[in-house]
Enzyme design. Structure first.
Site, PDB file in Angstrom:
ATOM      1  N   LYS A  23       0.833  -1.208   0.000  1.00  0.00           N
ATOM      2  CA  LYS A  23       0.000   0.000   0.000  1.00  0.00           C
ATOM      3  C   LYS A  23       0.867   1.257   0.000  1.00  0.00           C
ATOM      4  O   LYS A  23       0.660   2.172  -0.795  1.00  0.00           O
ATOM      5  CB  LYS A  23      -0.934   0.024   1.237  1.00  0.00           C
ATOM      6  CG  LYS A  23      -1.839  -1.200   1.361  1.00  0.00           C
ATOM      7  CD  LYS A  23      -2.729  -1.128   2.603  1.00  0.00           C
ATOM      8  CE  LYS A  23      -1.982  -1.133   3.920  1.00  0.00           C
ATOM      9  NZ  LYS A  23      -1.273  -2.386   4.236  1.00  0.00           N
ATOM     10  N   ARG A  98      -9.799   0.650   8.531  1.00  0.00           N
ATOM     11  CA  ARG A  98      -9.378  -0.692   8.921  1.00  0.00           C
ATOM     12  C   ARG A  98     -10.451  -1.420   9.721  1.00  0.00           C
ATOM     13  O   ARG A  98     -10.261  -2.567  10.089  1.00  0.00           O
ATOM     14  CB  ARG A  98      -8.142  -0.576   9.803  1.00  0.00           C
ATOM     15  CG  ARG A  98      -6.831  -0.969   9.116  1.00  0.00           C
ATOM     16  CD  ARG A  98      -5.725  -0.597  10.065  1.00  0.00           C
ATOM     17  NE  ARG A  98      -4.516  -1.305   9.919  1.00  0.00           N
ATOM     18  CZ  ARG A  98      -3.421  -0.831   9.322  1.00  0.00           C
ATOM     19  NH1 ARG A  98      -3.445   0.328   8.710  1.00  0.00           N
ATOM     20  NH2 ARG A  98      -2.310  -1.533   9.320  1.00  0.00           N
ATOM     21  N   ARG A 137      11.514  -5.188   5.224  1.00  0.00           N
ATOM     22  CA  ARG A 137      11.222  -3.787   4.885  1.00  0.00           C
ATOM     23  C   ARG A 137      12.160  -2.824   5.611  1.00  0.00           C
ATOM     24  O   ARG A 137      12.433  -2.971   6.793  1.00  0.00           O
ATOM     25  CB  ARG A 137       9.777  -3.487   5.289  1.00  0.00           C
ATOM     26  CG  ARG A 137       9.419  -2.010   5.330  1.00  0.00           C
ATOM     27  CD  ARG A 137       7.953  -1.767   5.249  1.00  0.00           C
ATOM     28  NE  ARG A 137       7.184  -2.291   6.362  1.00  0.00           N
ATOM     29  CZ  ARG A 137       5.850  -2.295   6.396  1.00  0.00           C
ATOM     30  NH1 ARG A 137       5.159  -1.820   5.381  1.00  0.00           N
ATOM     31  NH2 ARG A 137       5.208  -2.785   7.435  1.00  0.00           N
ATOM     32  N   ARG A 171      11.033  -0.615  11.226  1.00  0.00           N
ATOM     33  CA  ARG A 171       9.982  -0.468  12.235  1.00  0.00           C
ATOM     34  C   ARG A 171      10.080  -1.559  13.284  1.00  0.00           C
ATOM     35  O   ARG A 171      10.272  -2.726  12.950  1.00  0.00           O
ATOM     36  CB  ARG A 171       8.613  -0.526  11.554  1.00  0.00           C
ATOM     37  CG  ARG A 171       8.229   0.803  10.924  1.00  0.00           C
ATOM     38  CD  ARG A 171       7.062   0.691  10.001  1.00  0.00           C
ATOM     39  NE  ARG A 171       5.929  -0.027  10.576  1.00  0.00           N
ATOM     40  CZ  ARG A 171       4.809  -0.268   9.906  1.00  0.00           C
ATOM     41  NH1 ARG A 171       4.673   0.152   8.660  1.00  0.00           N
ATOM     42  NH2 ARG A 171       3.831  -0.919  10.482  1.00  0.00           N
ATOM     43  N   ARG A 182      -0.718  -8.632  13.780  1.00  0.00           N
ATOM     44  CA  ARG A 182      -1.276  -7.675  12.814  1.00  0.00           C
ATOM     45  C   ARG A 182      -2.109  -8.382  11.754  1.00  0.00           C
ATOM     46  O   ARG A 182      -3.139  -7.873  11.312  1.00  0.00           O
ATOM     47  CB  ARG A 182      -0.141  -6.856  12.184  1.00  0.00           C
ATOM     48  CG  ARG A 182       0.442  -5.857  13.195  1.00  0.00           C
ATOM     49  CD  ARG A 182       1.840  -5.407  12.848  1.00  0.00           C
ATOM     50  NE  ARG A 182       1.923  -4.714  11.586  1.00  0.00           N
ATOM     51  CZ  ARG A 182       3.060  -4.528  10.919  1.00  0.00           C
ATOM     52  NH1 ARG A 182       4.198  -4.975  11.396  1.00  0.00           N
ATOM     53  NH2 ARG A 182       3.054  -3.868   9.784  1.00  0.00           N
TER      54      ARG A 182
HETATM   55  P1  ADP Z   1       2.219  -1.827   3.233  1.00  0.00           P
HETATM   56  O1  ADP Z   1       2.222  -0.319   3.197  1.00  0.00           O
HETATM   57  O2  ADP Z   1       1.029  -2.420   2.571  1.00  0.00           O
HETATM   58  O3  ADP Z   1       2.410  -2.371   4.614  1.00  0.00           O
HETATM   59  P2  ADP Z   1       4.790  -1.595   1.827  1.00  0.00           P
HETATM   60  O4  ADP Z   1       4.462  -0.766   0.642  1.00  0.00           O
HETATM   61  O5  ADP Z   1       5.547  -0.943   2.920  1.00  0.00           O
HETATM   62  O6  ADP Z   1       3.469  -2.326   2.383  1.00  0.00           O
HETATM   63  O7  ADP Z   1       5.598  -2.876   1.306  1.00  0.00           O
HETATM   64  C1  ADP Z   1       6.139  -3.835   2.228  1.00  0.00           C
HETATM   65  C2  ADP Z   1       7.547  -4.223   1.780  1.00  0.00           C
HETATM   66  O8  ADP Z   1       7.480  -5.018   0.590  1.00  0.00           O
HETATM   67  C3  ADP Z   1       8.454  -3.042   1.450  1.00  0.00           C
HETATM   68  O9  ADP Z   1       9.755  -3.372   1.866  1.00  0.00           O
HETATM   69  C4  ADP Z   1       8.370  -2.922  -0.085  1.00  0.00           C
HETATM   70  O10 ADP Z   1       9.600  -2.427  -0.621  1.00  0.00           O
HETATM   71  C5  ADP Z   1       8.110  -4.351  -0.512  1.00  0.00           C
HETATM   72  N1  ADP Z   1       7.147  -4.458  -1.616  1.00  0.00           N
HETATM   73  C6  ADP Z   1       6.085  -3.660  -1.880  1.00  0.00           C
HETATM   74  N2  ADP Z   1       5.399  -4.100  -2.964  1.00  0.00           N
HETATM   75  C7  ADP Z   1       6.044  -5.227  -3.396  1.00  0.00           C
HETATM   76  C8  ADP Z   1       5.816  -6.146  -4.483  1.00  0.00           C
HETATM   77  N3  ADP Z   1       4.789  -6.002  -5.320  1.00  0.00           N
HETATM   78  N4  ADP Z   1       6.679  -7.182  -4.614  1.00  0.00           N
HETATM   79  C9  ADP Z   1       7.724  -7.345  -3.746  1.00  0.00           C
HETATM   80  N5  ADP Z   1       7.984  -6.508  -2.705  1.00  0.00           N
HETATM   81  C10 ADP Z   1       7.162  -5.458  -2.531  1.00  0.00           C
HETATM   82  P1  ADP Z   2       1.002  -1.933   7.799  1.00  0.00           P
HETATM   83  O1  ADP Z   2       0.250  -1.523   6.601  1.00  0.00           O
HETATM   84  O2  ADP Z   2       2.384  -2.374   7.507  1.00  0.00           O
HETATM   85  O3  ADP Z   2       0.271  -2.925   8.645  1.00  0.00           O
HETATM   86  P2  ADP Z   2       0.625   0.706   9.074  1.00  0.00           P
HETATM   87  O4  ADP Z   2       1.784   1.614   9.040  1.00  0.00           O
HETATM   88  O5  ADP Z   2      -0.524   0.981   8.207  1.00  0.00           O
HETATM   89  O6  ADP Z   2       1.198  -0.759   8.831  1.00  0.00           O
HETATM   90  O7  ADP Z   2       0.074   0.576  10.579  1.00  0.00           O
HETATM   91  C1  ADP Z   2       0.936   0.325  11.659  1.00  0.00           C
HETATM   92  C2  ADP Z   2       0.117   0.207  12.932  1.00  0.00           C
HETATM   93  O8  ADP Z   2      -0.565   1.447  13.192  1.00  0.00           O
HETATM   94  C3  ADP Z   2      -0.988  -0.844  12.894  1.00  0.00           C
HETATM   95  O9  ADP Z   2      -0.526  -2.140  13.250  1.00  0.00           O
HETATM   96  C4  ADP Z   2      -1.991  -0.279  13.919  1.00  0.00           C
HETATM   97  O10 ADP Z   2      -1.563  -0.538  15.240  1.00  0.00           O
HETATM   98  C5  ADP Z   2      -1.879   1.224  13.688  1.00  0.00           C
HETATM   99  N1  ADP Z   2      -2.856   1.709  12.678  1.00  0.00           N
HETATM  100  C6  ADP Z   2      -2.566   2.259  11.459  1.00  0.00           C
HETATM  101  N2  ADP Z   2      -3.679   2.614  10.815  1.00  0.00           N
HETATM  102  C7  ADP Z   2      -4.716   2.285  11.637  1.00  0.00           C
HETATM  103  C8  ADP Z   2      -6.132   2.381  11.531  1.00  0.00           C
HETATM  104  N3  ADP Z   2      -6.728   2.891  10.432  1.00  0.00           N
HETATM  105  N4  ADP Z   2      -6.870   1.938  12.584  1.00  0.00           N
HETATM  106  C9  ADP Z   2      -6.312   1.419  13.687  1.00  0.00           C
HETATM  107  N5  ADP Z   2      -4.979   1.281  13.844  1.00  0.00           N
HETATM  108  C10 ADP Z   2      -4.190   1.716  12.828  1.00  0.00           C
END
Ligand code: ADP
Ligand code: ADP
Ligand code: ZN
Length: 228
Positions: A23, A98, A137, A171, A182
């Site tokens: 995302k 979420r 990541r 992180r 999560r």
């Molecule tokens: P999210 O915001 O959904 O948690 P991220 O965009 O941070 O996910 O992506 C998670 C990790 O995977 C990052 O280290 C990113 O560089 C990598 N990543 C993102 N999209 C892809 C993909 N399509 N294929 C492989 N690795 C990816």
């Molecule tokens: P990822 O996409 O990798 O799971 P985020 O950076 O979106 O991580 O979120 C990290 C943490 O922040 C989540 O595990 C949760 O604890 C909190 N969080 C983020 N967005 C929300 C939301 N919309 N509602 C509740 N908790 C959230």
């Protein structure tokens, strides 16, 4: 509202997917390409924790354990960010909503502002891939660009492609144990939103298992359509 006003109505794109779905990566690319603003509740919450605001203090332990922060805190943070003047072209909601409560609150917030959801894009990845993505990541400390040990290294080792910074962060919640919590939260509380948006006729899907560039191509085509 006249036709011209309708056409320039800001886009509201929701990226819906588990941790590691890509995302953030895709939201940043769309932001650069279309001038939409990435609005990541995770980033906003981490900033609140770093600044030790009241909301940040309340959110910290929940985030560290991989649970969901209360709707009340998240909504207050989101509302404030949506009101900023840079969101006029539109927003990409990354990691929000979420829960069903957040989705309903978003519907009212958008209605108040005469806005509507352009698309809610489900990005499906399997659980094993998720754990692998999250575990590898890392992020540029200077500009926030996202990287991965296996899948997306900077072009020059140790140097950010975007800002030439050399400091990177990982992180604390990106560890195998917290990721499982999560994922549980995702399956229990967030995955039902796929049906929620399907019912409203705004659901789209991309294959989150594809390459970063392949997904960016699909999303770009979708956004071009809704902003045309
Ligand atoms: P999210 O915001 O959904 O948690 P991220 O965009 O941070 O996910 O992506 C998670 C990790 O995977 C990052 O280290 C990113 O560089 C990598 N990543 C993102 N999209 C892809 C993909 N399509 N294929 C492989 N690795 C990816
Ligand atoms: P990822 O996409 O990798 O799971 P985020 O950076 O979106 O991580 O979120 C990290 C943490 O922040 C989540 O595990 C949760 O604890 C909190 N969080 C983020 N967005 C929300 C939301 N919309 N509602 C509740 N908790 C959230
Ligand atoms: Zn950088």
């Amino acid at each position: 509202m006249n036709e011209a006003a309708t056409q320039t109505r800001p886009a509201v794109l929701i990226l819906l997917g588990p941790p590691g779905a890509g995302k953030g990566t895709q939201a940043r690319m769309l932001q650069q390409r279309f001038g939409l603003v990435q609005l990541s509740t995770g980033d906003l919450l981490r900033a609140a924790v770093a600044e030790a605001t009241e909301a940040g203090r309340q959110a910290q332990a929940v985030m560290a354990a991989g649970g969901l922060v209360s709707d009340e805190i998240v909504l207050a943070i989101l509302r404030e960010r949506m009101a900023a003047p840079d969101t006029t072209k539109g927003v990409i909601l990354d990691g929000f909503p979420r829960t069903e409560g957040q989705a309903m609150a978003l519907d009212s917030l958008l209605a108040e502002q005469g806005l509507a959801i352009s698309a809610a894009v489900s990005m499906a990845v399997d659980d094993d891939a998720m754990v692998r993505r999250v575990s590898g990541r890392f992020t540029c400390a200077g500009c926030g660009e996202g990287y991965h040990d296996e899948f997306r290294q900077p072009r020059k080792q140790g140097v950010c492609d975007e800002c030439a910074g050399t400091a990177f962060t990982r992180r604390a919640d990106d560890n195998a144990e917290t990721v499982r919590a999560r994922l549980t939260a995702y399956h229990a509380q967030t995955a039902p939103l796929i049906a929620y948006y399907d019912k409203r006729g705004v659901l789209q899907a991309v294959d989150g298992m594809g390459s970063i560039d392949a997904i960016a191509g699909e999303l770009g085509a979708m956004v071009s359509k809704v902003t045309a």
